[in-house]
Design an enzyme around this catalytic site. Structure first.
Site, PDB file in Angstrom:
ATOM      1  CE  LYS A 162     -43.725 -24.328 -14.196  1.00  0.00           C
ATOM      2  NZ  LYS A 162     -44.655 -23.236 -13.827  1.00  0.00           N
ATOM      3  CG  HIS A 167     -43.051 -27.639 -15.613  1.00  0.00           C
ATOM      4  ND1 HIS A 167     -43.867 -27.467 -14.510  1.00  0.00           N
ATOM      5  CD2 HIS A 167     -43.879 -27.770 -16.681  1.00  0.00           C
ATOM      6  CE1 HIS A 167     -45.130 -27.502 -14.907  1.00  0.00           C
ATOM      7  NE2 HIS A 167     -45.163 -27.679 -16.216  1.00  0.00           N
ATOM      8  CG  PHE A 224     -50.014 -31.832 -21.456  1.00  0.00           C
ATOM      9  CD1 PHE A 224     -49.574 -30.645 -22.018  1.00  0.00           C
ATOM     10  CD2 PHE A 224     -49.171 -32.936 -21.531  1.00  0.00           C
ATOM     11  CE1 PHE A 224     -48.331 -30.543 -22.633  1.00  0.00           C
ATOM     12  CE2 PHE A 224     -47.925 -32.852 -22.137  1.00  0.00           C
ATOM     13  CZ  PHE A 224     -47.503 -31.654 -22.681  1.00  0.00           C
ATOM     14  CG  HIS A 248     -47.671 -22.743 -16.574  1.00  0.00           C
ATOM     15  ND1 HIS A 248     -47.614 -23.570 -15.472  1.00  0.00           N
ATOM     16  CD2 HIS A 248     -47.626 -23.559 -17.651  1.00  0.00           C
ATOM     17  CE1 HIS A 248     -47.555 -24.827 -15.878  1.00  0.00           C
ATOM     18  NE2 HIS A 248     -47.551 -24.843 -17.192  1.00  0.00           N
TER      19      HIS A 248
END
Lengths: 403, 351
Positions: free
Chosen positions: A328, A333, A391, A298
């Site tokens: 990324k 992102h 999130f 991630h």
């Protein structure tokens, strides 16, 4: 039942199309640049991995909804062309998308000084209605490509693209369809969203030079860089792909998820929700952790994410974790699209037996304790893990396999 | 494939909260209306609910009405199913739009009509950082995980009405396929939402006062509420109803009637099934739905509670499950067409 990938599409700040994006990623080029589509005077963050369009006019950029649709359409069209699919697609569409809403220039165009005035002026603006409904972008894409059933517009924040892959493979495994399109499209870069992320102190403020801002796993990482982009995969049962003579590019071997109940924007300090998501994905793929040859992180370049992700990887993989890199660092992102784009990156890495790099590794954080692949290099491996965390405690992992 | 049953309901609306308050509506009831607050558009207002007692203060402050209502409704469903000890193994599929904006700040900007740079400054200075999280679509699910400990999985589907039906279908399909043993699905809506009136008003979909019941009303009147269902495999203790079918489809509006008719055909519902429509009142979609149904619906959920958008179909199915649990019907057919896109039917049966 193995699920084959027979088509891939990509749009990133590094280029339109799979080969343009992939060549630039292998070369370690950054797509991060100063934001041009609106005036950034006075903003803390003035850079992003932008995919601009000729129709972007000063102060009147193409809306998030319209740009998302354009990028998604390009990625899906590329994937379908590679898969040799013309005409209506005989399966569903699952796509990770950002929530959208009317934007400031559109609000001000209504010419009213308050909500009652805007609501009254809005009546009959069917064009905006069909652009801005939460289901609009997915519906337009579904109708454009003639997919079956309800298009699933999934949002699990920054894990949305991975959730789309998961929904698609579940539909195929449950026998609802023999094929599906899994995608993600993202273009949330507009002033209010940039400001909102900025207020959460989630974004890098290293505006100069832009290409050094996204620096996952380094000591000086200070936040993520927003990116536009889209990724699409055509998925089908291996039997169907072989029966129709389609070239198999790789496999989606499995997916796993776990919700974190700790905090809206932070992982549980023990990293266990991330560990569970990775474990479930690897188990779903019928593999053991030792068979994972590469992790596409991630890796957002926020202090929190990279610390927790590497902690969880060390917990699961032990003393000798596989190499991990964050693309990324180059494409930013891409939020709702990241899971789909990065799954495609894993499949390309498996195809070419090469590890894509994490650029900007000039001050590695010793706490990470993993090989973060500062430069692309050859690597023999059969399976890759793609991590996506969002999130709201969203953790979704996908395992990709070589053809 | 195994059967799926409904084992818990979490209901809140302008009519009150819980099973009993909503079972009392099944024979028909007058709506609770507020025609002044967002005039000329009638809404069904949010009732006084003990939200702050049910949600820890730290979490409560990070949410606005939409998420609070949803978290509250989800909690009612978990408790109703007796599933509290099993939340760590519960799968969550939420249907959601977005949360509340700071409409006061919006109004300041609309009134000042500043240039780009000044507008950005007003947003930077005026927006509360945590409001972003109260607005993000997937943070209703995130808040449910945090407040109630639902941890196996969490997914959120967007897409107005059809997202609610698709969320239910996905949750039920995972149970049927043996990939889930316990699922929570649903959504919530607050009606005090000028931003939503703006969005649906763009499409010309709003009803104006005076309010009239369906099918006479042209346009939708927003409701406030939450509808969550707990689903389990057949064989679970205390089933309220069997969820025999959830079918969805979507395409261009010209094909709406044909697609809905095909779904109805596939359900195999008997002629004696109670018909419960989740029609919004949006003119074209409502006309198409009513044209295809074999007869006039026995109940319009939106007449009782207002239109709940993403939560409308889950609420319809929840009311259907109540009708079965209360012995009012042996079979309930729930139907709905999205205000813009999407068709859905569900068939509930006595367990």
């Amino acid at each position: 039942m193995r699920i084959a990938v027979t088509g891939m599409g990509l749009v990133t700040a590094l280029g339109w199309g799979v080969e343009a994006s992939w060549a630039a990623i292998r070369a370690g080029r950054s797509g991060v640049r100063p934001i041009a589509r609106f005036d950034t005077t006075g903003l803390r963050t003035r850079i992003a991995a932008c995919v601009d369009l000729p129709e972007d006019l000063p102060g009147r950029p193409v809306s998030v909804a319209a740009r998302t649709r354009r990028l998604g359409e390009a990625a899906i069209a590329e994937a379908l062309a590679q898969a040799g699919h013309a005409g209506p697609f005989p399966g569903p569409l699952a796509i990770g998308l950002p929530p959208v809403e009317i934007e400031w220039h559109q609000r001000l165009d209504l010419g009213a000084a308050d909500y009652p005035g805007m609501i009254s002026a809005a009546e009959g603006r069917r064009d905006l209605y069909e652009e801005l409904l939460f289901g609009a972008t997915a519906a337009h894409l579904a109708e454009r490509f003639g997919t079956r059933g309800v298009p699933q517009a999934v949002t699990t924040a920054c894990a949305s693209g991975a959730s789309a892959i998961q929904l698609a493979i579940e539909a195929i495994r449950a026998g609802e369809a023999e094929c599906a399109i899994a995608a993600g499209a993202e273009a949330s870069l507009m002033p209010e969203t940039l400001i909102r992320f900025s207020l959460l102190q989630a974004l890098s403020t290293r505006n100069d030079p832009p290409e050094a801002a996204s620096r996952p796993f380094t000591l000086s990482r200070d936040g993520f860089v927003m990116g536009d982009g889209a990724g699409a995969l055509v998925l089908e049962t291996e039997e169907r792909a072989r029966a129709r003579g389609a070239a198999i590019l790789g496999y989606v071997l499995g997916a796993g998820e776990a919700a974190d109940t700790f905090h809206r924007t932070r992982s549980s300090p023990d990293g266990m929700a991330i560990v569970r998501a990775m474990e479930r994905a690897i188990a779903d793929a019928g593999l053991s952790p030792g068979e994972i040859g590469y992790i596409n992180a991630h890796g957002t370049s926020t202090p929190e994410n990279d610390k927790m992700e590497s902690l969880a990887c060390r917990l699961l993989f032990g003393e000798r974790p596989p190499p991990i890199s964050s693309t990324k660092s180059m494409i930013g992102h891409t939020l709702s699209a990241a899971g789909a784009i990065e799954a495609a990156v894993c499949l390309l890495a498996l195809r070419d037996q090469v590890l894509p790099p994490t650029i900007n590794q000039d001050d590695p954080d010793p706490e990470i304790g993993m090989d973060t692949v500062p430069v692309a290099r050859p690597h023999a491996f059969r399976a890759a893990l793609s991590n996506s965390f969002g999130f709201g405690g969203q953790n979704v992992c996908v395992v990709l396999g070589a053809a | 494939m195994r059967g799926v049953v409904v084992t818990g309901l979490g209901l809140a609306s302008s009519q009150g909260e819980g099973r009993a308050a909503h079972a009392a509506l099944l024979g028909g009831a007058p709506p609770v209306l507020d025609e002044a607050r967002l005039a000329p558009f009638p809404i069904h207002p949010l009732p006084a609910l003990p939200l702050d007692a049910a949600i820890p203060r730290r979490e409560f402050r990070q949410m606005e009405a939409w998420q609070r209502l949803g978290v509250y409704g989800a909690g009612l469903a978990i408790a109703d199913a007796g599933a509290t000890p099993r939340v760590a193994e519960m799968d969550l599929v939420v249907a959601a739009g977005g949360g509340e904006r700071d409409t006061a700040l919006d109004t300041q900007i609309l009134a000042a009509r500043p240039g780009q740079v000044e507008r950005h400054r007003m947003l930077m200075d005026g927006l509360r950082p945590t409001l972003f999280l109260a607005q993000l679509s997937n943070l209703l699910a995130g808040s449910i995980s945090i407040v109630h400990g639902v941890a196996r999985s969490s997914r959120t589907l967007m897409g107005e009405e059809i997202a609610g039906a698709e969320a239910l279908r996905v949750a039920a399909q995972r149970i049927a396929a043996g990939r889930s043993a316990l699922a929570l699905t649903g959504g919530a809506l607050s009606s005090d939402r000028p931003e939503l009136l703006l969005l649906y008003g763009l499409g010309g979909q709003l009803a104006r006062a005076p309010w009239r019941p369906l099918p006479a009303r042209r346009g939708l009147a927003l409701g406030a509420g939450a509808a969550f269902l707990v689903l389990e495999p057949e064989g679970a203790a205390r089933p309220l109803a069997r969820l025999a079918q959830v079918l969805t489809d979507q395409g261009a509006p010209e094909g709406r009637r044909a697609r809905l008719a095909a779904l109805l055909e596939r359900t195999g519902a008997g002629p004696e099934a109670m018909l419960l429509s989740t029609a919004s009142g949006a003119p074209e979609a409502t006309q198409d739905e009513l044209a295809v149904l074999p007869r006039a619906p026995d109940l319009f959920a939106a007449d009782l509670l207002g239109h709940l958008v993403e939560a409308a179909f889950p609420m319809g199915v929840a009311l259907g499950a109540l009708a079965i649990a209360e012995g009012r019907a042996r079979q309930v057919l729930v139907t709905g067409c999205g205000q813009w896109r999407g068709e859905a039917v569900a068939l509930l049966e006595a367990p």
